[in-house]
Design an enzyme around this catalytic site. Structure first.
Site, PDB file in Angstrom:
ATOM      1  N   LYS A  13       0.836  -1.214   0.000  1.00 39.36           N
ATOM      2  CA  LYS A  13       0.000   0.000   0.000  1.00 39.36           C
ATOM      3  C   LYS A  13       0.870   1.263   0.000  1.00 39.36           C
ATOM      4  O   LYS A  13       0.658   2.164  -0.792  1.00 39.36           O
ATOM      5  CB  LYS A  13      -0.925   0.024   1.237  1.00 39.36           C
ATOM      6  CG  LYS A  13      -1.828  -1.194   1.363  1.00 39.36           C
ATOM      7  CD  LYS A  13      -2.712  -1.134   2.613  1.00 39.36           C
ATOM      8  CE  LYS A  13      -1.963  -1.115   3.938  1.00 39.36           C
ATOM      9  NZ  LYS A  13      -1.242  -2.372   4.247  1.00 39.36           N
ATOM     10  N   ARG A  88      -9.838   0.335   8.684  1.00 38.94           N
ATOM     11  CA  ARG A  88      -9.323  -0.991   9.029  1.00 38.94           C
ATOM     12  C   ARG A  88     -10.385  -1.888   9.649  1.00 38.94           C
ATOM     13  O   ARG A  88     -10.090  -3.023  10.001  1.00 38.94           O
ATOM     14  CB  ARG A  88      -8.165  -0.848   9.997  1.00 38.94           C
ATOM     15  CG  ARG A  88      -6.793  -1.121   9.354  1.00 38.94           C
ATOM     16  CD  ARG A  88      -5.742  -0.850  10.406  1.00 38.94           C
ATOM     17  NE  ARG A  88      -4.502  -1.513  10.191  1.00 38.94           N
ATOM     18  CZ  ARG A  88      -3.459  -0.993   9.546  1.00 38.94           C
ATOM     19  NH1 ARG A  88      -3.549   0.181   8.991  1.00 38.94           N
ATOM     20  NH2 ARG A  88      -2.338  -1.660   9.464  1.00 38.94           N
ATOM     21  N   ARG A 127      11.636  -5.223   5.287  1.00 36.76           N
ATOM     22  CA  ARG A 127      11.331  -3.821   4.944  1.00 36.76           C
ATOM     23  C   ARG A 127      12.213  -2.827   5.706  1.00 36.76           C
ATOM     24  O   ARG A 127      12.457  -2.980   6.895  1.00 36.76           O
ATOM     25  CB  ARG A 127       9.861  -3.557   5.281  1.00 36.76           C
ATOM     26  CG  ARG A 127       9.483  -2.085   5.320  1.00 36.76           C
ATOM     27  CD  ARG A 127       8.010  -1.865   5.209  1.00 36.76           C
ATOM     28  NE  ARG A 127       7.248  -2.302   6.367  1.00 36.76           N
ATOM     29  CZ  ARG A 127       5.911  -2.246   6.429  1.00 36.76           C
ATOM     30  NH1 ARG A 127       5.208  -1.819   5.392  1.00 36.76           N
ATOM     31  NH2 ARG A 127       5.297  -2.652   7.504  1.00 36.76           N
ATOM     32  N   ARG A 161      10.999  -0.550  11.328  1.00 43.23           N
ATOM     33  CA  ARG A 161       9.936  -0.330  12.299  1.00 43.23           C
ATOM     34  C   ARG A 161       9.995  -1.339  13.434  1.00 43.23           C
ATOM     35  O   ARG A 161      10.270  -2.523  13.198  1.00 43.23           O
ATOM     36  CB  ARG A 161       8.572  -0.421  11.596  1.00 43.23           C
ATOM     37  CG  ARG A 161       8.196   0.854  10.873  1.00 43.23           C
ATOM     38  CD  ARG A 161       7.035   0.685   9.952  1.00 43.23           C
ATOM     39  NE  ARG A 161       5.896  -0.040  10.534  1.00 43.23           N
ATOM     40  CZ  ARG A 161       4.770  -0.273   9.873  1.00 43.23           C
ATOM     41  NH1 ARG A 161       4.626   0.177   8.627  1.00 43.23           N
ATOM     42  NH2 ARG A 161       3.797  -0.921  10.436  1.00 43.23           N
ATOM     43  N   ARG A 172      -0.475  -8.935  13.548  1.00 46.26           N
ATOM     44  CA  ARG A 172      -1.099  -7.956  12.645  1.00 46.26           C
ATOM     45  C   ARG A 172      -1.884  -8.646  11.538  1.00 46.26           C
ATOM     46  O   ARG A 172      -2.938  -8.164  11.122  1.00 46.26           O
ATOM     47  CB  ARG A 172      -0.024  -7.044  12.045  1.00 46.26           C
ATOM     48  CG  ARG A 172       0.448  -5.976  13.048  1.00 46.26           C
ATOM     49  CD  ARG A 172       1.843  -5.459  12.748  1.00 46.26           C
ATOM     50  NE  ARG A 172       1.970  -4.784  11.488  1.00 46.26           N
ATOM     51  CZ  ARG A 172       3.141  -4.571  10.866  1.00 46.26           C
ATOM     52  NH1 ARG A 172       4.270  -4.985  11.420  1.00 46.26           N
ATOM     53  NH2 ARG A 172       3.165  -3.954   9.719  1.00 46.26           N
TER      54      ARG A 172
HETATM   55  P1  ADP Z   1       1.212  -1.628   7.521  1.00 47.36           P
HETATM   56  O1  ADP Z   1       1.787  -0.602   6.578  1.00 47.36           O
HETATM   57  O2  ADP Z   1       2.206  -2.667   7.834  1.00 47.36           O
HETATM   58  O3  ADP Z   1      -0.118  -2.099   7.073  1.00 47.36           O
HETATM   59  P2  ADP Z   1       0.495   0.566   9.222  1.00 47.36           P
HETATM   60  O4  ADP Z   1       1.658   1.466   9.179  1.00 47.36           O
HETATM   61  O5  ADP Z   1      -0.665   0.891   8.357  1.00 47.36           O
HETATM   62  O6  ADP Z   1       0.988  -0.908   8.939  1.00 47.36           O
HETATM   63  O7  ADP Z   1      -0.040   0.451  10.724  1.00 47.36           O
HETATM   64  C1  ADP Z   1       0.826   0.194  11.815  1.00 47.36           C
HETATM   65  C2  ADP Z   1       0.007   0.073  13.077  1.00 47.36           C
HETATM   66  O8  ADP Z   1      -0.674   1.323  13.343  1.00 47.36           O
HETATM   67  C3  ADP Z   1      -1.110  -0.962  13.042  1.00 47.36           C
HETATM   68  O9  ADP Z   1      -0.652  -2.259  13.385  1.00 47.36           O
HETATM   69  C4  ADP Z   1      -2.084  -0.400  14.096  1.00 47.36           C
HETATM   70  O10 ADP Z   1      -1.638  -0.664  15.411  1.00 47.36           O
HETATM   71  C5  ADP Z   1      -1.964   1.102  13.863  1.00 47.36           C
HETATM   72  N1  ADP Z   1      -2.956   1.608  12.875  1.00 47.36           N
HETATM   73  C6  ADP Z   1      -2.693   2.127  11.647  1.00 47.36           C
HETATM   74  N2  ADP Z   1      -3.830   2.488  11.025  1.00 47.36           N
HETATM   75  C7  ADP Z   1      -4.846   2.179  11.862  1.00 47.36           C
HETATM   76  C8  ADP Z   1      -6.266   2.274  11.799  1.00 47.36           C
HETATM   77  N3  ADP Z   1      -6.890   2.767  10.698  1.00 47.36           N
HETATM   78  N4  ADP Z   1      -6.981   1.844  12.872  1.00 47.36           N
HETATM   79  C9  ADP Z   1      -6.391   1.368  13.974  1.00 47.36           C
HETATM   80  N5  ADP Z   1      -5.066   1.224  14.102  1.00 47.36           N
HETATM   81  C10 ADP Z   1      -4.283   1.625  13.064  1.00 47.36           C
HETATM   82  P1  ADP Z   2       2.252  -1.812   3.218  1.00 47.76           P
HETATM   83  O1  ADP Z   2       2.276  -0.292   3.157  1.00 47.76           O
HETATM   84  O2  ADP Z   2       1.042  -2.394   2.562  1.00 47.76           O
HETATM   85  O3  ADP Z   2       2.468  -2.344   4.595  1.00 47.76           O
HETATM   86  P2  ADP Z   2       4.840  -1.622   1.799  1.00 47.76           P
HETATM   87  O4  ADP Z   2       4.503  -0.795   0.606  1.00 47.76           O
HETATM   88  O5  ADP Z   2       5.578  -0.983   2.899  1.00 47.76           O
HETATM   89  O6  ADP Z   2       3.485  -2.342   2.347  1.00 47.76           O
HETATM   90  O7  ADP Z   2       5.640  -2.911   1.290  1.00 47.76           O
HETATM   91  C1  ADP Z   2       6.188  -3.849   2.203  1.00 47.76           C
HETATM   92  C2  ADP Z   2       7.581  -4.268   1.757  1.00 47.76           C
HETATM   93  O8  ADP Z   2       7.481  -5.064   0.563  1.00 47.76           O
HETATM   94  C3  ADP Z   2       8.501  -3.098   1.394  1.00 47.76           C
HETATM   95  O9  ADP Z   2       9.819  -3.416   1.827  1.00 47.76           O
HETATM   96  C4  ADP Z   2       8.413  -3.003  -0.134  1.00 47.76           C
HETATM   97  O10 ADP Z   2       9.640  -2.539  -0.695  1.00 47.76           O
HETATM   98  C5  ADP Z   2       8.127  -4.438  -0.552  1.00 47.76           C
HETATM   99  N1  ADP Z   2       7.186  -4.541  -1.677  1.00 47.76           N
HETATM  100  C6  ADP Z   2       6.129  -3.725  -1.967  1.00 47.76           C
HETATM  101  N2  ADP Z   2       5.481  -4.129  -3.080  1.00 47.76           N
HETATM  102  C7  ADP Z   2       6.131  -5.252  -3.501  1.00 47.76           C
HETATM  103  C8  ADP Z   2       5.958  -6.150  -4.620  1.00 47.76           C
HETATM  104  N3  ADP Z   2       4.957  -5.974  -5.500  1.00 47.76           N
HETATM  105  N4  ADP Z   2       6.814  -7.180  -4.730  1.00 47.76           N
HETATM  106  C9  ADP Z   2       7.828  -7.371  -3.826  1.00 47.76           C
HETATM  107  N5  ADP Z   2       8.046  -6.566  -2.767  1.00 47.76           N
HETATM  108  C10 ADP Z   2       7.222  -5.522  -2.594  1.00 47.76           C
END
Ligand code: ADP
Ligand code: ADP
Ligand code: ZN
Length: 221
Positions: A13, A88, A127, A161, A172
């Site tokens: 994302k 979420r 990551r 992170r 998660r």
């Molecule tokens: P990822 O990119 O790995 O999906 P995020 O950065 O979006 O993770 O979120 C990290 C953490 O922040 C989540 O595990 C949760 O604890 C919190 N968080 C983020 N967005 C939300 C949301 N919309 N509602 C509740 N908690 C959230």
């Molecule tokens: P999210 O925001 O959904 O948690 P990220 O965009 O941070 O996910 O992506 C998670 C990890 O996977 C990052 O290290 C990113 O560079 C890698 N990644 C993202 N998209 C792809 C893909 N299509 N194929 C392989 N690795 C990916």
């Protein structure tokens, strides 16, 4: 144009949202980034969120709904926004509907990226990001050109992170399947859900997203 990028942690994302910012001038609104900034700054929100995020649980709905509502009101969001990590759960989706209606805004697309759980664990544990400019990388899938040096800004401050470890990732993912997956039928019913194969390489996913958005005349670039 306003879109939601929906998908489990590690689906890509943030990666795709940043590409949309660069290529189409939209604005990424990541609740995760906003919460991490609040934790770092030690604000009241940060104090509530810190331990919850460490466990991989969801921060209370009223907290995230309020930060998203304030963020959408800022002038740059008028260019079109990408919601990354919000909503979420169904209660947040309902709050978003009510909020957008009140602000006179609409949601154009909900784009979901589907990725297998095992691939997600590998993506998240590999990551890292640039601590200076926020560029995203992966040990295996998107390494920096020069080890330890950001391709974009040249900084050597790379950050991982605290919640990107295998134990928290499993928690998660469980939270995603239980709380967030019910958003798929929610948006499917509305007819604005598009599901993409998030297992494809980053550029291919970006192309597919572009095709979805290009169907809309208002997309620039
Ligand atoms: P990822 O990119 O790995 O999906 P995020 O950065 O979006 O993770 O979120 C990290 C953490 O922040 C989540 O595990 C949760 O604890 C919190 N968080 C983020 N967005 C939300 C949301 N919309 N509602 C509740 N908690 C959230
Ligand atoms: P999210 O925001 O959904 O948690 P990220 O965009 O941070 O996910 O992506 C998670 C990890 O996977 C990052 O290290 C990113 O560079 C890698 N990644 C993202 N998209 C792809 C893909 N299509 N194929 C392989 N690795 C990916
Ligand atoms: Zn950088």
């Amino acid at each position: 144009m306003n879109v939601i990028l929906l998908g489990p942690p590690g689906a890509g994302k943030g990666t795709q949202a940043k590409l949309l910012e660069e290529r189409h001038g939209m604005v990424q609104l990541s609740t995760g980034d906003m919460l991490r900034a609040a934790v770092k700054a030690g604000t009241d929100v940060g104090k509530i969120a810190e331990d919850i995020m460490k466990r991989g649980d969801l921060v209370p709905n009223d907290v995230v709904v309020s930060i998203i509502s304030d963020r959408i009101d800022q002038p740059d969001a008028k260019r079109g926004f990408i919601l990354d990590g919000f909503p979420r759960n169904v209660a947040q989706a309902e709050a978003l509907d009510a909020m957008l209606e009140k602000k006179g805004l609409k949601l154009d697309h909900v784009i979901q990226m589907e990725v297998d759980d095992e691939a997600l664990v590998e993506r998240i544990t590999g990551r890292f990001t640039c601590g200076n400019c926020g560029a995203g990388y992966h040990d295996r899938f998107k390494p920096t050109k020069v080890a330890g040096v950001c391709d974009v800004c040249g900084s050597t401050e790379m950050v991982r992170r605290a919640d990107d470890n295998e134990t928290t990732v499993r928690s998660r993912l469980a939270t995603y399947h239980k709380e967030t997956a019910p958003l798929l039928p929610y948006y499917k019913k509305r007819g604005n859900l598009v599901q993409l194969n998030g297992m494809a390489p980053m550029d291919q996913v970006a192309e597919e997203i572009k095709t979805v958005l290009a169907a809309d005349q208002r997309l620039s670039g």
